[in-house]
Design an enzyme around this catalytic site. Sequence first.
Site, short mmCIF file in Angstrom:
data_model
loop_
_atom_site.label_atom_id
_atom_site.label_comp_id
_atom_site.label_asym_id
_atom_site.label_seq_id
_atom_site.Cartn_x
_atom_site.Cartn_y
_atom_site.Cartn_z
N ASP A 43 0.95 -0.96 0.30
CA ASP A 43 -0.35 0.06 0.12
C ASP A 43 0.83 1.14 0.03
OD1 ASP A 43 -3.06 1.07 0.78
OD2 ASP A 43 -1.54 1.96 1.98
N LYS A 73 -2.77 6.18 -4.04
CA LYS A 73 -3.99 6.58 -3.68
C LYS A 73 -3.51 8.40 -4.33
CE LYS A 73 -3.48 4.65 1.15
NZ LYS A 73 -2.47 4.71 0.96
#
Length: 286
Positions: A43, A73
């Site tokens: 992540d 992100k």
Amino acid sequence: MDHFKLYNGVEIPAIGYGTYRSMLERDENVIIDAIKAGYRHIDTAARYKTEPGIGKVIKACGINRSDFFITTKIWTDDLGYDSTLKAIETSLENLQMDYLDLYLIHWPINYGDHEAGWVDDVWKEPVVQTWKAMERAYEEGILKAIGTSNFLPHHLEVLFAKGNIKPMVDQLEYHPGYTQQYAVDFCKSNDILVEAWSPLGRSRVLNDSFILALAKKYNVSAAQVCLRFAYQNGIVTLPKASSIERMLQNKDIFNFEINREDMHRLSTLSPLGWSGEHPDFKRVQI
Ligand code: A2P
């Protein structure tokens, strides 16, 4: 390692390696260790500045890209339709990849800039435009799954109303003593898989006497109790750790089970603190 399934059928490893601030002390070696420890779910975020290092390591490690599950992100500065398409391109270049397994809107609002974000609706249009660009990239197959991070029910409902595709994932701060249960339940009732950031409460909760007592009872570490607790609640965890020993320990949670009574107790612990970051309010210094 166990997997969960998103509502679009994509499989996601139940534990991922969290890379926020991960390369500050040990640069790319920390990613090499995470891969050696068996992590295939990583992540990251444009904001973390770890994308180039992760891309370099994955390219060089000799393991197929398709064996990894990579999430990144979009940062709040890039919210908007065209800027999102550009941000996706930049992340792909940084990561040296031609698709992403999961792409998230990092925050619905730039909380640092707002005294109280809920006072006005300025955040809504950029977020909706971002979502529409992500839907396009999803339909083109560049993003295999799309979702949000730090979205509470009132933020998600804007996407439900204005978007064509429902988020598949919402990443929230979650650990014993701070479970944001209302938001978690809302996600579950809408088929949105919850991911936990700071599942160890940035190590703050690891000294709690009840968690330590459970660790002793189940013959595991306090970190493993927290990670197993989230897993049994159907939540993906993204623990950060610097040493390979801790990385290995954090993914070794599939050989014990916390009983029902202890799960209830963990779910109802008195508050154990949080990061101080909330999408609607100015950051609180903890
Ligand atoms: P370190 O980076 O020195 O390994 P979170 O993921 O909730 O943000 O928590 C990260 C913090 O938890 C880091 O300070 C990390 O320390 C610590 N940590 C990670 N894994 C373990 C573990 N198995 N035991 C104890 N502390 C851990």
